[in-house]
Write a protein that holds these residues in place. Structure first.
Motif, PDB file in Angstrom:
ATOM      1  N   ASN A   1      33.234  39.665  68.307  1.00 38.07           N
ATOM      2  CA  ASN A   1      33.965  40.604  69.151  1.00 38.07           C
ATOM      3  C   ASN A   1      33.765  41.993  68.550  1.00 38.07           C
ATOM      4  OD1 ASN A   1      35.985  42.296  70.271  1.00 38.07           O
ATOM      5  ND2 ASN A   1      37.291  40.530  70.706  1.00 38.07           N
ATOM      6  N   MET A   2      33.315  42.932  69.349  1.00 35.91           N
ATOM      7  CA  MET A   2      32.951  44.244  68.818  1.00 35.91           C
ATOM      8  C   MET A   2      34.117  45.214  68.740  1.00 35.91           C
ATOM      9  SD  MET A   2      29.871  43.982  67.818  1.00 35.91           S
ATOM     10  CE  MET A   2      30.361  42.324  67.334  1.00 35.91           C
ATOM     11  N   ASN A   3      35.335  44.708  68.808  1.00 35.20           N
ATOM     12  CA  ASN A   3      36.530  45.528  68.588  1.00 35.20           C
ATOM     13  C   ASN A   3      37.091  45.266  67.200  1.00 35.20           C
ATOM     14  OD1 ASN A   3      36.533  46.723  71.131  1.00 35.20           O
ATOM     15  ND2 ASN A   3      37.772  45.088  72.027  1.00 35.20           N
ATOM     16  N   TYR A   4      37.335  46.333  66.461  1.00 35.09           N
ATOM     17  CA  TYR A   4      38.057  46.245  65.197  1.00 35.09           C
ATOM     18  C   TYR A   4      39.536  46.497  65.475  1.00 35.09           C
ATOM     19  CZ  TYR A   4      33.403  47.157  63.129  1.00 35.09           C
ATOM     20  OH  TYR A   4      32.077  47.117  62.786  1.00 35.09           O
ATOM     21  N   GLN A   5      40.397  45.864  64.692  1.00 33.35           N
ATOM     22  CA  GLN A   5      41.832  46.132  64.791  1.00 33.35           C
ATOM     23  C   GLN A   5      42.191  47.291  63.857  1.00 33.35           C
ATOM     24  OE1 GLN A   5      43.691  44.691  67.105  1.00 33.35           O
ATOM     25  NE2 GLN A   5      41.842  43.538  67.704  1.00 33.35           N
TER      26      GLN A   5
ATOM     27  N   LEU B   1      39.374  49.594  67.798  1.00 37.33           N
ATOM     28  CA  LEU B   1      38.319  50.593  67.661  1.00 37.33           C
ATOM     29  C   LEU B   1      36.991  49.912  67.962  1.00 37.33           C
ATOM     30  CD1 LEU B   1      37.524  53.483  66.792  1.00 37.33           C
ATOM     31  CD2 LEU B   1      37.437  52.644  64.429  1.00 37.33           C
ATOM     32  N   LYS B   2      36.265  50.421  68.935  1.00 31.40           N
ATOM     33  CA  LYS B   2      35.008  49.803  69.340  1.00 31.40           C
ATOM     34  C   LYS B   2      33.905  50.093  68.328  1.00 31.40           C
ATOM     35  CE  LYS B   2      35.976  50.069  74.303  1.00 31.40           C
ATOM     36  NZ  LYS B   2      35.540  50.642  75.594  1.00 31.40           N
ATOM     37  N   HIS B   3      33.141  49.060  68.026  1.00 29.90           N
ATOM     38  CA  HIS B   3      31.998  49.237  67.134  1.00 29.90           C
ATOM     39  C   HIS B   3      31.057  50.302  67.692  1.00 29.90           C
ATOM     40  CE1 HIS B   3      28.889  48.044  64.237  1.00 29.90           C
ATOM     41  NE2 HIS B   3      28.025  48.061  65.236  1.00 29.90           N
ATOM     42  N   ALA B   4      30.861  50.305  68.993  1.00 33.97           N
ATOM     43  CA  ALA B   4      29.956  51.279  69.610  1.00 33.97           C
ATOM     44  C   ALA B   4      30.426  52.703  69.392  1.00 33.97           C
ATOM     45  CB  ALA B   4      29.829  50.994  71.108  1.00 33.97           C
ATOM     46  N   ASP B   5      31.740  52.924  69.373  1.00 32.20           N
ATOM     47  CA  ASP B   5      32.260  54.271  69.139  1.00 32.20           C
ATOM     48  C   ASP B   5      32.037  54.714  67.698  1.00 32.20           C
ATOM     49  OD1 ASP B   5      33.109  54.708  71.735  1.00 32.20           O
ATOM     50  OD2 ASP B   5      35.112  53.902  71.386  1.00 32.20           O
ATOM     51  N   ILE B   6      32.079  53.768  66.774  1.00 27.29           N
ATOM     52  CA  ILE B   6      31.832  54.120  65.372  1.00 27.29           C
ATOM     53  C   ILE B   6      30.382  54.523  65.179  1.00 27.29           C
ATOM     54  CG2 ILE B   6      31.752  53.254  63.004  1.00 27.29           C
ATOM     55  CD1 ILE B   6      34.130  51.508  63.608  1.00 27.29           C
ATOM     56  N   VAL B   7      29.451  53.692  65.667  1.00 20.24           N
ATOM     57  CA  VAL B   7      28.036  53.920  65.352  1.00 20.24           C
ATOM     58  C   VAL B   7      27.452  55.089  66.149  1.00 20.24           C
ATOM     59  CG1 VAL B   7      27.705  51.541  64.637  1.00 20.24           C
ATOM     60  CG2 VAL B   7      27.239  52.166  67.016  1.00 20.24           C
ATOM     61  N   LYS B   8      28.164  55.575  67.166  1.00 17.90           N
ATOM     62  CA  LYS B   8      27.737  56.807  67.832  1.00 17.90           C
ATOM     63  C   LYS B   8      28.089  58.030  66.995  1.00 17.90           C
ATOM     64  CE  LYS B   8      29.821  56.016  71.756  1.00 17.90           C
ATOM     65  NZ  LYS B   8      30.325  56.119  73.156  1.00 17.90           N
ATOM     66  N   GLY B   9      28.952  57.814  66.003  1.00 18.66           N
ATOM     67  CA  GLY B   9      29.431  58.921  65.195  1.00 18.66           C
ATOM     68  C   GLY B   9      30.633  59.578  65.834  1.00 18.66           C
ATOM     69  N   GLY B  10      31.473  60.167  65.007  1.00 19.69           N
ATOM     70  CA  GLY B  10      32.649  60.836  65.548  1.00 19.69           C
ATOM     71  C   GLY B  10      33.772  60.921  64.545  1.00 19.69           C
ATOM     72  N   ILE B  11      34.946  61.300  65.043  1.00 22.10           N
ATOM     73  CA  ILE B  11      36.118  61.475  64.179  1.00 22.10           C
ATOM     74  C   ILE B  11      37.320  60.789  64.822  1.00 22.10           C
ATOM     75  CG2 ILE B  11      37.681  63.118  63.085  1.00 22.10           C
ATOM     76  CD1 ILE B  11      35.479  65.192  63.144  1.00 22.10           C
ATOM     77  N   LEU B  12      37.966  59.948  64.063  1.00 24.08           N
ATOM     78  CA  LEU B  12      39.236  59.353  64.465  1.00 24.08           C
ATOM     79  C   LEU B  12      40.325  59.994  63.615  1.00 24.08           C
ATOM     80  CD1 LEU B  12      40.887  57.187  66.036  1.00 24.08           C
ATOM     81  CD2 LEU B  12      40.480  55.657  64.083  1.00 24.08           C
TER      82      LEU B  12
END
Length: 735
Positions: free
Chosen positions: A659-663, A715-726
């Motif tokens: 599952n590509m969602n992190y908690q 948190l979606k894995h795809a959002d992490i690997v696109k780069g960004g700031i949480l």
């Protein structure tokens, strides 16, 4: 277009250089995990290195222990009997820890009980270990390359000796050989294997060189010495010795090359990786290699102890699986006497998959995708070589330790995370074979016929192969089947998607509504008796009837692939939360083993209860991790327990591989920067900022992802690997 100011560019370059010039190895404490059954060691190893060299005190001075511990070093033991090579970190059974080198002073003694010594002033950092051997007045220093080790011994004036004890080690298989090539070079071999009671064995070959010509040299077999004996000596209790006349503070060095293929390859490994006597250069290279890998994640804020726990955890994660091939690419093929050769990349070994599928491999896929790619390719090569994917592989030996079919999960999860530079069609073929082949011909899935016939593995039938923990094994097969279904869907295999999707729901057949828990069941559908949901034996092993190293409470929520349906079975969000909270409040949760380690993140599935995840994760982190030798609560399991801490401290966790969602939970640090691998991922960095983070402000108030309000606690894995700031705003009060 307006040109940027030169000063700004220079500042940015300097900032970038500063970022990567930090010495993060200073935060690593290799002594963490060397007691409390953590089974780590404080010696030296390269990131994913084949060879490690460690102080060996596995048996104390009087050698009365009937059984070796699982690690070469236990912090409470007082007496050292040498420095072992090729050590395992965080495993539950003893093996390896061989070719034990020991410097001594005075008259030659070849029995460990005679030459074992107290040690003092130990220092251990990535790339370097040193200690003083009290009895002998010798300073010992260690370092390593990927396939070789080096030791530097500073002797007092007088008689000195160096012993190569080939008989001593942690392995359960005896036998070896040793021979002097000349006065300053030895070669030999050592049998290893018998891991966790298995019958599989392997051979480690070695070549050792000594920097000083000895006054005398020889070998021993049993308790008999053979001076200047240059032929091969074979046996169980054998070794080689060198005698010296040393000046005050005279240095004598030893370096060793190792191979699983041949003495010739061991010599080549030594020639290539250590062509000269350069201890300080080897030490520096090892330290730099670690700093490069540790710098993939940079943290700010937190305490010094927090950083030590974090980077030591990362250090432990990056030890296994480890490089297995020689510098020429050769390695022993899986379950075979044949020698294979890898053309590019690395062949990896030591796959403790029942443990590591849960968080280590998802972590590697995110932060070290090239290494994870090579690990998946190694698993597929094992399939090519012996017809099956690995379950618990050690040095090309399949030990069949633990349960389930974890390779299917690791491969599927890696593919979903974006690692696709491997043969996915071959991978699916290998996965499908293990999931569908009849039990009589299936080495990976004991009880599969019953699993397919009944929809679970009953307690009271005789399977072709013994099934350890029918409930646990059923649940493991279920999450494997769910991963296969997801992979099948992504490959357009609709029928398989539906087939394995249905199979993944078999856990329902073991859910007892009376208890709201998973329960062993007989073939006729009756519940197995007696049933003790909170059963606790003298230790985790073997577990309650029907379970593997645990009980019903520690397995009943291990349905991460179908939590929403599990909630319905229990009665909805409120009863689910109450049951889950009971697990913690009544001390059913077991932090020292894998089945329930995702439990604290499951509160996130119930809206309004996310604060429970934030509270429980922080409580568990503070209770179970610290910077003492007992700073890991139980066996590190090849980095799995360390990965739990590393994820928790960053503020997110992969509760369901595949599952590509992190908690999401509250991070320990005020800023975490993950440097992404642009060969695999689009983004350069993913940053998590929580400026108010401390042990009081643990509750999330609100979040922003890339400047936009973010209300999800996943948190979606795809959002992490696109780069960004949480950005996470924390407070001491629950939201």
């Amino acid at each position: 277009m307006k040109k940027p100011k030169i000063s700004l560019i220079i500042s940015m370059i300097m900032l970038c250089q500063f970022s990567f010039s930090q010495d993060l190895t200073k935060y690593v404490n290799p002594f963490i995990g060397t007691s409390n059954d953590g089974n780590t060691y404080p010696g030296v190893v390269m990131p994913w290195g084949m060879v490690s060299v460690s102080p060996f005190n596995a048996r104390d001075t009087i050698f009365v222990n009937a059984k070796f511990p699982s690690s070469a070093y236990v912090s409470k033991n007082k007496y050292l009997s040498g420095f072992s090579n090729i050590n395992l970190s965080g495993v539950g059974c003893p093996d390896m820890g061989v070719v034990n080198v020991m410097p001594t002073s005075g008259e030659l003694q070849i029995l460990p009980i005679k030459y074992a010594t107290l040690i003092e002033n130990e220092v251990a950092t990535p790339g370097y270990y040193k200690t003083n051997l009290v009895k002998h007045g010798i300073l010992a220093e260690l370092s390593a390359t990927t396939r070789t080790s080096i030791m530097r011994f500073t002797f007092p004036q007088g008689k000195g000796n160096i012993l190569f004890n080939v008989g001593l080690g942690l392995t359960n298989i005896n036998g070896g050989s040793v021979r002097f090539v000349n006065e300053t070079e030895i070669e030999g071999a050592r049998s290893v294997g018998g891991f966790c009671g298995t019958l599989k064995g392997q051979i480690i070959y070695f070549v050792g060189r000594i920097s000083k010509k000895p006054a005398e040299y020889g070998v021993w077999n049993g308790q008999r010495l053979f001076e200047r004996f240059n032929r091969e000596t074979m046996g169980d209790n054998i070794g080689a010795y060198l005698k010296f006349n040393t000046l005050p503070n005279e240095i004598v060095e030893v370096k060793l090359g190792f191979s699983y293929v041949s003495i010739q390859n061991a010599r080549q490994n030594l020639d290539v990786e250590q062509p000269k006597w350069e201890f300080e250069n080897v030490r520096k290279q090892c330290q730099n290699a670690w700093n490069t890998q540790l710098s993939k994640i940079e943290v700010e804020g937190g305490t010094l102890e927090d950083k030590s726990i974090f980077y030591t955890g990362l250090y432990h994660i990056l030890q296994h699986p480890n490089v297995f091939q020689d510098v020429n690419g050769e390695y022993p093929a899986m379950m075979s006497d044949k020698i294979a050769k890898i053309a590019q990349g690395n062949r990896y070994s030591v796959f403790s998959l029942w443990d590591t599928y849960r968080n280590v491999h998802p972590f590697l896929s995110l932060v070290y995708p090239k290494q994870q790619s090579d690990m998946v390719k190694s698993m597929l090569a094992m399939y090519d070589e012996n017809g099956w994917l690995p379950k618990w592989e050690l040095a090309s030996m399949e030990t069949f330790v633990m349960v389930g079919d974890p390779a299917s999960i690791v491969i599927s999860d890696s593919y979903f995370r974006g690692i696709k530079d491997f043969d996915i069609n071959k991978a699916y073929q290998a996965i499908y074979k293990a999931a569908t082949t009849s039990e009589s011909e299936n080495v990976l899935r004991p009880g599969l016929d019953a699993y397919l016939k009944y929809g679970y593995i009953p307690m009271d039938i005789q399977n072709i192969r013994k099934v350890w923990g029918p409930v646990s094994t059923t649940l493991e097969y279920a999450i494997s089947d769910w991963n296969i279904s997801q992979l099948a869907q992504s490959l357009g295999k609709t029928a398989d998607y539906q087939l394995f999707g249905e199979r993944s729901k078999c856990y329902i057949n073991l859910f007892d509504k009376k208890y709201g828990l998973m329960r062993p069941k007989n073939a006729d559908g009756s519940w197995f008796e007696p049933f003790e949901p909170a059963y606790r034996g003298k230790s985790l092993y073997p577990g309650a009837p029907g379970f593997v190293e645990g009980n019903s409470w520690q397995y009943s929520f291990m349905v991460a692939h179908d939590i929403n349906n599990l909630k319905k079975l229990i009665g909805g969000d409120k009863p689910f939360v109450e049951m889950l909270q009971r697990c913690f409040d009544e001390n059913y949760f077991e932090m020292s083993n894998e089945p329930d380690i995702a439990y604290p993140y499951l509160f996130n599935y119930c809206k309004g209860n996310e604060w429970r995840t934030q509270l429980q994760v922080r409580k568990l982190l503070r209770k179970n991790y610290n910077t003492s030798s007992g700073g890991i609560n139980g066996n590190d399991d090849c980095g799995t327990m360390s990965a739990w801490a590393v994820f928790a401290m960053m503020g997110f966790y992969p509760d369901c591989p595949g599952n590509m969602n992190y908690q999401i939970t509250s991070p320990v640090f005020s800023k975490i920067t993950i440097h992404l691998d642009n060969d695999y991922y689009q983004g350069k960095t993913f940053v998590i900022e929580a400026p108010k983070s401390n042990d009081e402000n643990i509750y999330i108030q609100k979040m922003q992802l890339n400047g936009k309000p973010y209300s999800a606690y996943t948190l979606k894995h795809a959002d992490i690997v696109k780069g960004g700031i949480l950005k996470i705003e924390l407070d001491k009060n629950k939201k």
